[in-house]
Scaffold this active site. Sequence first.
Site, PDB file in Angstrom:
ATOM      1  N   CYS A  83       7.926   2.094  -5.555  1.00  0.00           N
ATOM      2  CA  CYS A  83       9.001   1.098  -5.666  1.00  0.00           C
ATOM      3  C   CYS A  83      10.085   1.551  -6.637  1.00  0.00           C
ATOM      4  O   CYS A  83      11.163   0.987  -6.668  1.00  0.00           O
ATOM      5  CB  CYS A  83       8.484  -0.244  -6.156  1.00  0.00           C
ATOM      6  SG  CYS A  83       6.750  -0.481  -6.005  1.00  0.00           S
ATOM      7  N   GLU A 121       7.193   3.139   4.118  1.00  0.00           N
ATOM      8  CA  GLU A 121       6.538   1.851   3.779  1.00  0.00           C
ATOM      9  C   GLU A 121       6.836   1.530   2.327  1.00  0.00           C
ATOM     10  O   GLU A 121       6.904   2.430   1.478  1.00  0.00           O
ATOM     11  CB  GLU A 121       5.032   2.005   4.022  1.00  0.00           C
ATOM     12  CG  GLU A 121       4.194   0.811   3.668  1.00  0.00           C
ATOM     13  CD  GLU A 121       3.499   0.929   2.338  1.00  0.00           C
ATOM     14  OE1 GLU A 121       2.861  -0.052   1.948  1.00  0.00           O
ATOM     15  OE2 GLU A 121       3.603   1.987   1.660  1.00  0.00           O
ATOM     16  N   ARG A 165      -1.418  -9.002   2.583  1.00  0.00           N
ATOM     17  CA  ARG A 165      -0.643  -7.909   1.977  1.00  0.00           C
ATOM     18  C   ARG A 165       0.586  -7.690   2.838  1.00  0.00           C
ATOM     19  O   ARG A 165       0.486  -7.225   3.969  1.00  0.00           O
ATOM     20  CB  ARG A 165      -1.491  -6.646   1.940  1.00  0.00           C
ATOM     21  CG  ARG A 165      -0.871  -5.488   1.147  1.00  0.00           C
ATOM     22  CD  ARG A 165      -1.791  -4.289   1.170  1.00  0.00           C
ATOM     23  NE  ARG A 165      -1.356  -3.223   0.301  1.00  0.00           N
ATOM     24  CZ  ARG A 165      -1.659  -3.114  -0.990  1.00  0.00           C
ATOM     25  NH1 ARG A 165      -2.413  -4.014  -1.553  1.00  0.00           N
ATOM     26  NH2 ARG A 165      -1.212  -2.112  -1.713  1.00  0.00           N
ATOM     27  N   ARG A 167       4.118  -5.932   3.592  1.00  0.00           N
ATOM     28  CA  ARG A 167       4.819  -4.688   3.300  1.00  0.00           C
ATOM     29  C   ARG A 167       5.978  -4.513   4.268  1.00  0.00           C
ATOM     30  O   ARG A 167       5.882  -4.908   5.444  1.00  0.00           O
ATOM     31  CB  ARG A 167       3.875  -3.487   3.473  1.00  0.00           C
ATOM     32  CG  ARG A 167       2.831  -3.376   2.364  1.00  0.00           C
ATOM     33  CD  ARG A 167       3.497  -3.084   1.044  1.00  0.00           C
ATOM     34  NE  ARG A 167       2.621  -2.845  -0.077  1.00  0.00           N
ATOM     35  CZ  ARG A 167       2.187  -3.769  -0.938  1.00  0.00           C
ATOM     36  NH1 ARG A 167       2.510  -5.032  -0.764  1.00  0.00           N
ATOM     37  NH2 ARG A 167       1.431  -3.456  -1.967  1.00  0.00           N
TER      38      ARG A 167
HETATM   39  C1  LIG Z   1       2.702   3.541  -3.156  1.00  0.00           C
HETATM   40  S1  LIG Z   1       1.807   4.987  -3.471  1.00  0.00           S
HETATM   41  C2  LIG Z   1       1.543   5.601  -1.836  1.00  0.00           C
HETATM   42  C3  LIG Z   1       0.111   5.561  -1.446  1.00  0.00           C
HETATM   43  C4  LIG Z   1      -0.226   6.162  -0.114  1.00  0.00           C
HETATM   44  N1  LIG Z   1       0.535   5.649   0.980  1.00  0.00           N
HETATM   45  C5  LIG Z   1      -1.709   5.997   0.166  1.00  0.00           C
HETATM   46  O1  LIG Z   1      -2.102   5.720   1.294  1.00  0.00           O
HETATM   47  O2  LIG Z   1      -2.510   6.105  -0.771  1.00  0.00           O
HETATM   48  C6  LIG Z   1       3.045   6.067  -4.069  1.00  0.00           C
HETATM   49  C7  LIG Z   1       2.541   7.449  -4.421  1.00  0.00           C
HETATM   50  O3  LIG Z   1       3.661   8.250  -4.831  1.00  0.00           O
HETATM   51  C8  LIG Z   1       3.187   9.182  -5.763  1.00  0.00           C
HETATM   52  N2  LIG Z   1       4.343   9.755  -6.480  1.00  0.00           N
HETATM   53  C9  LIG Z   1       5.108   9.172  -7.423  1.00  0.00           C
HETATM   54  N3  LIG Z   1       6.074  10.022  -7.845  1.00  0.00           N
HETATM   55  C10 LIG Z   1       5.927  11.174  -7.132  1.00  0.00           C
HETATM   56  C11 LIG Z   1       6.622  12.410  -7.111  1.00  0.00           C
HETATM   57  N4  LIG Z   1       7.659  12.645  -7.902  1.00  0.00           N
HETATM   58  N5  LIG Z   1       6.196  13.371  -6.245  1.00  0.00           N
HETATM   59  C12 LIG Z   1       5.130  13.152  -5.431  1.00  0.00           C
HETATM   60  N6  LIG Z   1       4.423  11.986  -5.424  1.00  0.00           N
HETATM   61  C13 LIG Z   1       4.817  11.010  -6.256  1.00  0.00           C
HETATM   62  C14 LIG Z   1       2.232   8.375  -6.629  1.00  0.00           C
HETATM   63  O4  LIG Z   1       1.313   9.208  -7.310  1.00  0.00           O
HETATM   64  C15 LIG Z   1       1.560   7.474  -5.585  1.00  0.00           C
HETATM   65  O5  LIG Z   1       0.341   8.012  -5.133  1.00  0.00           O
END
Ligand SMILES: C[S@@+](CC[C@H](N)C(=O)[O-])C[C@H]1O[C@@H](n2cnc3c(N)ncnc32)[C@H](O)[C@@H]1O
Length: 328
Positions: A83, A121, A165, A167
Amino acid sequence: MYEGRERIRYIDLFCGIGGFRVAFEEACSESDVVPVCVMSSDIDEFCKDSYELNFGERPKGDITKIDEMDVPDHDILFAGFPCQPFSIIGNMQGLNDIRGTLFFDIARILEAKKPKAFVLENVKQLVGHDKGNTLKIILQTLKDLGYTVQYKVLNALDFGLPQKRERVVIVGHRDPILFTFPSPIKPFRPLTEILEQEVGEKHFASDYIREKRKESHKSAFNPSIWHENKSGNICSYPYSCALRAGASYNYLLVNGERRLTPREMFRLQGFPDWYQIIENDGQARKQAGNSIPVSMIKAVLQKLLPYVALSLDEAVLLRDVEIQYNIA
Ligand SMILES: C[S@@+](CC[C@H](N)C(=O)[O-])C[C@H]1O[C@@H](n2cnc3c(N)ncnc32)[C@H](O)[C@@H]1O
Protein backbone atom coordinates in the site's frame (compact mmCIF):
# COMPACT_ATOMS: atom_id res chain seq x y z
CA MET A 1 5.73 -34.18 -20.94
CA TYR A 2 4.57 -30.66 -21.83
CA GLU A 3 4.83 -31.21 -25.58
CA GLY A 4 2.06 -29.54 -27.54
CA ARG A 5 0.70 -27.73 -24.50
CA GLU A 6 0.62 -23.97 -24.41
CA ARG A 7 3.19 -22.45 -22.03
CA ILE A 8 2.48 -19.15 -20.35
CA ARG A 9 5.42 -17.23 -18.93
CA TYR A 10 4.72 -14.97 -15.99
CA ILE A 11 6.52 -12.84 -13.45
CA ASP A 12 5.53 -12.74 -9.79
CA LEU A 13 6.35 -9.29 -8.36
CA PHE A 14 6.04 -8.48 -4.63
CA CYS A 15 5.49 -12.24 -4.57
CA GLY A 16 5.40 -12.62 -0.77
CA ILE A 17 4.77 -16.30 -0.14
CA GLY A 18 3.38 -16.93 -3.63
CA GLY A 19 -0.39 -16.46 -3.40
CA PHE A 20 -0.59 -15.45 -7.06
CA ARG A 21 1.60 -18.39 -8.00
CA VAL A 22 -0.60 -20.95 -6.23
CA ALA A 23 -3.72 -19.39 -7.78
CA PHE A 24 -2.23 -19.33 -11.29
CA GLU A 25 -0.85 -22.86 -11.07
CA GLU A 26 -4.26 -24.13 -9.95
CA ALA A 27 -6.04 -22.22 -12.73
CA CYS A 28 -3.60 -23.57 -15.34
CA SER A 29 -3.85 -27.15 -14.08
CA GLU A 30 -7.56 -27.02 -14.88
CA SER A 31 -6.81 -25.83 -18.45
CA ASP A 32 -4.43 -27.31 -20.94
CA VAL A 33 -1.79 -24.73 -20.11
CA VAL A 34 1.65 -24.93 -18.51
CA PRO A 35 2.57 -22.00 -16.25
CA VAL A 36 6.24 -21.02 -16.31
CA CYS A 37 7.42 -18.52 -13.72
CA VAL A 38 10.36 -16.67 -15.28
CA MET A 39 11.02 -14.28 -12.39
CA SER A 40 9.86 -13.67 -8.86
CA SER A 41 10.86 -10.86 -6.50
CA ASP A 42 10.33 -9.91 -2.87
CA ILE A 43 12.44 -7.98 -0.40
CA ASP A 44 11.54 -9.98 2.73
CA GLU A 45 13.92 -12.84 3.55
CA PHE A 46 11.30 -14.84 5.51
CA CYS A 47 8.89 -14.64 2.57
CA LYS A 48 11.71 -15.79 0.31
CA ASP A 49 12.27 -18.75 2.66
CA SER A 50 8.61 -19.77 2.32
CA TYR A 51 8.63 -19.27 -1.43
CA GLU A 52 11.79 -21.32 -1.87
CA LEU A 53 10.51 -24.06 0.42
CA ASN A 54 7.38 -24.45 -1.71
CA PHE A 55 8.46 -23.64 -5.24
CA GLY A 56 12.15 -24.55 -5.18
CA GLU A 57 13.29 -21.11 -6.28
CA ARG A 58 14.48 -18.14 -4.24
CA PRO A 59 12.93 -14.86 -5.41
CA LYS A 60 15.19 -12.00 -6.42
CA GLY A 61 15.27 -9.06 -3.98
CA ASP A 62 14.40 -5.37 -4.03
CA ILE A 63 12.50 -4.59 -7.24
CA THR A 64 13.78 -1.01 -7.28
CA LYS A 65 17.27 -2.43 -7.87
CA ILE A 66 16.28 -4.66 -10.79
CA ASP A 67 16.81 -3.14 -14.23
CA GLU A 68 13.69 -3.66 -16.35
CA MET A 69 15.86 -4.82 -19.25
CA ASP A 70 17.04 -7.71 -17.05
CA VAL A 71 13.46 -8.91 -16.53
CA PRO A 72 12.80 -11.91 -18.80
CA ASP A 73 10.10 -11.67 -21.48
CA HIS A 74 6.74 -12.79 -20.14
CA ASP A 75 3.07 -13.02 -21.10
CA ILE A 76 1.54 -11.91 -17.83
CA LEU A 77 2.66 -9.86 -14.85
CA PHE A 78 1.33 -10.36 -11.32
CA ALA A 79 1.84 -7.87 -8.51
CA GLY A 80 0.18 -7.60 -5.11
CA PHE A 81 2.05 -4.37 -4.51
CA PRO A 82 2.32 -2.85 -1.02
CA CYS A 83 0.00 0.00 0.00
CA GLN A 84 3.03 2.30 0.43
CA PRO A 85 2.79 3.85 -3.03
CA PHE A 86 -0.65 5.32 -2.68
CA SER A 87 0.23 7.34 0.35
CA ILE A 88 2.66 9.24 -1.84
CA ILE A 89 1.20 9.03 -5.34
CA GLY A 90 -1.39 11.67 -4.36
CA ASN A 91 -0.98 14.56 -6.76
CA MET A 92 1.38 12.98 -9.22
CA GLN A 93 0.77 12.62 -12.92
CA GLY A 94 2.15 10.29 -15.52
CA LEU A 95 5.01 7.83 -15.56
CA ASN A 96 7.78 10.32 -14.80
CA ASP A 97 5.95 11.69 -11.82
CA ILE A 98 5.35 8.36 -10.09
CA ARG A 99 9.11 7.67 -10.03
CA GLY A 100 10.18 6.65 -6.53
CA THR A 101 6.97 4.72 -5.80
CA LEU A 102 6.75 0.95 -5.97
CA PHE A 103 3.93 1.30 -8.49
CA PHE A 104 6.50 2.98 -10.76
CA ASP A 105 8.52 -0.24 -10.73
CA ILE A 106 5.51 -2.13 -12.07
CA ALA A 107 4.91 0.54 -14.71
CA ARG A 108 8.51 0.65 -15.94
CA ILE A 109 8.53 -3.15 -16.35
CA LEU A 110 5.22 -3.03 -18.26
CA GLU A 111 6.61 -0.30 -20.48
CA ALA A 112 9.81 -2.20 -21.24
CA LYS A 113 8.45 -5.76 -21.58
CA LYS A 114 4.87 -5.19 -22.78
CA PRO A 115 3.32 -8.42 -21.48
CA LYS A 116 -0.11 -9.35 -22.87
CA ALA A 117 -1.79 -8.81 -19.52
CA PHE A 118 -1.33 -7.99 -15.86
CA VAL A 119 -3.21 -8.49 -12.63
CA LEU A 120 -2.56 -6.15 -9.70
CA GLU A 121 -4.02 -6.39 -6.23
CA ASN A 122 -4.21 -3.94 -3.36
CA VAL A 123 -6.26 -3.01 -0.31
CA LYS A 124 -9.80 -1.72 -0.90
CA GLN A 125 -8.84 1.67 0.53
CA LEU A 126 -6.90 2.39 -2.64
CA VAL A 127 -10.23 3.09 -4.38
CA GLY A 128 -11.17 5.99 -2.11
CA HIS A 129 -7.69 7.28 -1.37
CA ASP A 130 -7.30 11.03 -1.97
CA LYS A 131 -10.92 11.14 -3.19
CA GLY A 132 -10.19 8.61 -5.91
CA ASN A 133 -7.31 10.60 -7.35
CA THR A 134 -4.62 8.02 -6.57
CA LEU A 135 -6.45 5.21 -8.35
CA LYS A 136 -7.19 7.57 -11.24
CA ILE A 137 -3.47 8.23 -11.68
CA ILE A 138 -2.65 4.54 -11.47
CA LEU A 139 -5.31 3.65 -14.07
CA GLN A 140 -4.30 6.49 -16.39
CA THR A 141 -0.64 5.48 -16.19
CA LEU A 142 -1.57 1.92 -17.13
CA LYS A 143 -3.77 3.12 -20.01
CA ASP A 144 -0.96 5.36 -21.29
CA LEU A 145 1.17 2.24 -21.46
CA GLY A 146 -1.28 0.74 -23.98
CA TYR A 147 -3.53 -1.36 -21.76
CA THR A 148 -7.28 -1.63 -21.47
CA VAL A 149 -7.79 -1.52 -17.73
CA GLN A 150 -10.61 -2.56 -15.41
CA TYR A 151 -10.82 -2.77 -11.67
CA LYS A 152 -13.23 -4.21 -9.14
CA VAL A 153 -13.41 -4.63 -5.39
CA LEU A 154 -13.85 -8.33 -4.66
CA ASN A 155 -14.53 -10.04 -1.35
CA ALA A 156 -12.95 -13.39 -0.47
CA LEU A 157 -16.26 -14.37 1.20
CA ASP A 158 -17.83 -14.41 -2.27
CA PHE A 159 -15.25 -16.85 -3.55
CA GLY A 160 -15.65 -19.75 -1.17
CA LEU A 161 -13.45 -18.58 1.70
CA PRO A 162 -14.81 -17.92 5.21
CA GLN A 163 -12.90 -14.63 5.46
CA LYS A 164 -14.30 -11.15 4.88
CA ARG A 165 -11.45 -9.63 2.96
CA GLU A 166 -12.09 -6.96 0.38
CA ARG A 167 -9.41 -6.18 -2.13
CA VAL A 168 -9.24 -4.13 -5.29
CA VAL A 169 -8.11 -6.14 -8.29
CA ILE A 170 -6.89 -4.31 -11.40
CA VAL A 171 -6.73 -6.25 -14.66
CA GLY A 172 -5.15 -4.94 -17.84
CA HIS A 173 -4.74 -6.45 -21.31
CA ARG A 174 -3.22 -5.21 -24.55
CA ASP A 175 -5.45 -7.07 -26.99
CA PRO A 176 -9.06 -6.09 -27.67
CA ILE A 177 -10.49 -8.98 -25.67
CA LEU A 178 -13.58 -9.06 -23.50
CA PHE A 179 -12.47 -9.61 -19.94
CA THR A 180 -15.14 -9.58 -17.26
CA PHE A 181 -14.66 -10.12 -13.55
CA PRO A 182 -15.99 -13.41 -12.15
CA SER A 183 -19.38 -13.57 -10.49
CA PRO A 184 -19.53 -14.55 -6.82
CA ILE A 185 -19.37 -18.26 -6.04
CA LYS A 186 -21.42 -19.05 -2.96
CA PRO A 187 -21.58 -20.40 -0.32
CA PHE A 188 -18.25 -20.04 1.49
CA ARG A 189 -16.63 -23.04 3.17
CA PRO A 190 -17.84 -23.71 6.72
CA LEU A 191 -15.35 -22.97 9.49
CA THR A 192 -15.45 -26.66 10.45
CA GLU A 193 -13.45 -27.35 7.27
CA ILE A 194 -10.84 -24.77 8.26
CA LEU A 195 -10.36 -25.31 11.99
CA GLU A 196 -7.90 -27.89 13.27
CA GLN A 197 -9.10 -30.53 15.73
CA GLU A 198 -6.09 -30.55 18.00
CA VAL A 199 -4.59 -27.22 18.89
CA GLY A 200 -1.58 -26.65 21.15
CA GLU A 201 -1.88 -24.82 24.48
CA LYS A 202 0.28 -21.94 23.19
CA HIS A 203 -2.55 -20.80 20.91
CA PHE A 204 -5.01 -20.24 23.77
CA ALA A 205 -5.64 -16.78 25.19
CA SER A 206 -5.08 -16.21 28.91
CA ASP A 207 -7.91 -17.02 31.35
CA TYR A 208 -8.28 -13.29 31.92
CA ILE A 209 -8.83 -12.51 28.22
CA ARG A 210 -11.22 -15.43 27.76
CA GLU A 211 -13.33 -14.45 30.73
CA LYS A 212 -13.42 -10.83 29.62
CA ARG A 213 -14.53 -11.85 26.14
CA LYS A 214 -17.29 -14.14 27.44
CA GLU A 215 -18.56 -11.47 29.82
CA SER A 216 -19.04 -9.01 26.99
CA HIS A 217 -20.30 -11.23 24.17
CA LYS A 218 -22.41 -14.28 23.40
CA SER A 219 -22.10 -15.73 19.93
CA ALA A 220 -25.02 -16.84 17.79
CA PHE A 221 -22.71 -19.20 15.90
CA ASN A 222 -20.70 -22.30 16.69
CA PRO A 223 -17.93 -22.43 15.69
CA SER A 224 -17.36 -18.74 15.32
CA ILE A 225 -14.51 -16.30 15.08
CA TRP A 226 -14.61 -13.42 17.50
CA HIS A 227 -13.35 -10.09 16.30
CA GLU A 228 -12.30 -7.17 18.49
CA ASN A 229 -12.62 -3.86 16.67
CA LYS A 230 -10.62 -0.67 17.27
CA SER A 231 -12.97 0.54 20.01
CA GLY A 232 -12.74 -2.78 21.83
CA ASN A 233 -16.21 -4.03 20.81
CA ILE A 234 -16.53 -7.74 20.20
CA CYS A 235 -18.60 -9.37 17.45
CA SER A 236 -18.54 -12.88 16.09
CA TYR A 237 -19.38 -14.53 12.79
CA PRO A 238 -19.30 -17.95 11.14
CA TYR A 239 -16.33 -16.57 9.18
CA SER A 240 -13.22 -14.59 9.97
CA CYS A 241 -12.70 -10.85 9.57
CA ALA A 242 -9.70 -9.97 7.42
CA LEU A 243 -6.40 -11.41 8.60
CA ARG A 244 -3.97 -8.58 9.19
CA ALA A 245 -0.20 -8.74 9.26
CA GLY A 246 0.26 -6.29 12.12
CA ALA A 247 -2.89 -6.88 14.16
CA SER A 248 -2.88 -7.28 17.94
CA TYR A 249 -2.36 -10.81 19.19
CA ASN A 250 -5.93 -11.54 20.34
CA TYR A 251 -7.79 -9.58 17.70
CA LEU A 252 -9.31 -12.74 16.25
CA LEU A 253 -10.21 -15.60 18.60
CA VAL A 254 -11.83 -18.91 17.67
CA ASN A 255 -14.94 -19.27 19.89
CA GLY A 256 -13.56 -16.40 21.97
CA GLU A 257 -10.87 -18.72 23.32
CA ARG A 258 -7.87 -19.20 21.12
CA ARG A 259 -5.91 -17.69 18.30
CA LEU A 260 -5.88 -19.18 14.82
CA THR A 261 -3.06 -21.60 14.09
CA PRO A 262 -0.77 -20.87 11.13
CA ARG A 263 -2.42 -23.69 9.13
CA GLU A 264 -5.88 -22.26 9.82
CA MET A 265 -4.74 -18.81 8.68
CA PHE A 266 -3.29 -20.23 5.47
CA ARG A 267 -6.54 -22.14 4.86
CA LEU A 268 -8.53 -18.94 5.40
CA GLN A 269 -6.49 -17.46 2.56
CA GLY A 270 -7.24 -20.48 0.36
CA PHE A 271 -3.78 -22.05 0.49
CA PRO A 272 -3.96 -25.82 -0.01
CA ASP A 273 -2.63 -28.09 2.72
CA TRP A 274 0.36 -29.16 0.60
CA TYR A 275 1.73 -25.66 1.12
CA GLN A 276 4.54 -25.87 3.67
CA ILE A 277 4.53 -23.22 6.39
CA ILE A 278 7.82 -22.08 7.91
CA GLU A 279 8.32 -22.92 11.59
CA ASN A 280 8.12 -19.39 12.89
CA ASP A 281 4.59 -18.63 14.05
CA GLY A 282 5.14 -14.86 14.13
CA GLN A 283 6.39 -14.78 10.56
CA ALA A 284 3.73 -17.25 9.38
CA ARG A 285 1.06 -14.96 10.84
CA LYS A 286 2.53 -11.94 9.07
CA GLN A 287 2.83 -13.87 5.81
CA ALA A 288 -0.79 -15.07 5.90
CA GLY A 289 -1.99 -11.55 6.78
CA ASN A 290 -0.10 -10.01 3.86
CA SER A 291 -1.06 -12.61 1.30
CA ILE A 292 -3.99 -12.80 -1.07
CA PRO A 293 -7.14 -14.93 -1.05
CA VAL A 294 -5.98 -17.61 -3.44
CA SER A 295 -9.48 -18.78 -4.46
CA MET A 296 -10.58 -15.23 -5.27
CA ILE A 297 -7.56 -14.49 -7.46
CA LYS A 298 -7.87 -17.91 -9.08
CA ALA A 299 -11.44 -17.05 -10.16
CA VAL A 300 -10.10 -13.86 -11.81
CA LEU A 301 -7.26 -15.71 -13.50
CA GLN A 302 -9.62 -18.39 -14.82
CA LYS A 303 -11.49 -15.65 -16.68
CA LEU A 304 -8.30 -14.14 -18.08
CA LEU A 305 -6.44 -17.34 -18.87
CA PRO A 306 -8.20 -18.31 -22.12
CA TYR A 307 -7.24 -14.99 -23.66
CA VAL A 308 -3.64 -15.04 -22.56
CA ALA A 309 -3.26 -18.56 -23.92
CA LEU A 310 -4.71 -17.68 -27.34
CA SER A 311 -3.29 -15.87 -30.35
CA LEU A 312 -4.79 -12.44 -31.07
CA ASP A 313 -7.00 -13.83 -33.90
CA GLU A 314 -8.31 -16.61 -31.68
CA ALA A 315 -8.89 -14.22 -28.77
CA VAL A 316 -10.89 -11.85 -30.97
CA LEU A 317 -12.94 -14.81 -32.27
CA LEU A 318 -13.64 -15.94 -28.70
CA ARG A 319 -14.62 -12.40 -27.77
CA ASP A 320 -17.07 -12.18 -30.69
CA VAL A 321 -18.64 -15.54 -29.83
CA GLU A 322 -19.03 -14.47 -26.21
CA ILE A 323 -20.67 -11.21 -27.24
CA GLN A 324 -22.98 -12.97 -29.73
CA TYR A 325 -24.14 -15.57 -27.23
CA ASN A 326 -23.93 -13.25 -24.21
CA ILE A 327 -21.74 -15.68 -22.24
CA ALA A 328 -18.94 -13.42 -21.01
C1 LIG B 1 0.98 -7.14 0.11
S1 LIG B 1 2.40 -8.12 0.14
C2 LIG B 1 2.12 -9.19 -1.23
C3 LIG B 1 1.92 -10.60 -0.81
C4 LIG B 1 1.78 -11.61 -1.91
N1 LIG B 1 0.78 -11.30 -2.88
C5 LIG B 1 1.53 -12.99 -1.32
O1 LIG B 1 0.73 -13.75 -1.86
O2 LIG B 1 2.10 -13.31 -0.28
C6 LIG B 1 3.61 -7.03 -0.49
C7 LIG B 1 5.00 -7.63 -0.60
O3 LIG B 1 5.87 -6.66 -1.19
C8 LIG B 1 7.16 -6.89 -0.67
N2 LIG B 1 7.99 -5.71 -0.95
C9 LIG B 1 7.94 -4.50 -0.36
N3 LIG B 1 8.87 -3.67 -0.89
C10 LIG B 1 9.52 -4.37 -1.86
C11 LIG B 1 10.56 -4.06 -2.77
N4 LIG B 1 11.14 -2.87 -2.78
N5 LIG B 1 10.97 -5.02 -3.63
C12 LIG B 1 10.39 -6.25 -3.63
N6 LIG B 1 9.39 -6.60 -2.77
C13 LIG B 1 8.96 -5.68 -1.91
C14 LIG B 1 6.91 -7.17 0.81
O4 LIG B 1 7.98 -7.87 1.40
C15 LIG B 1 5.62 -7.99 0.75
O5 LIG B 1 5.88 -9.38 0.77
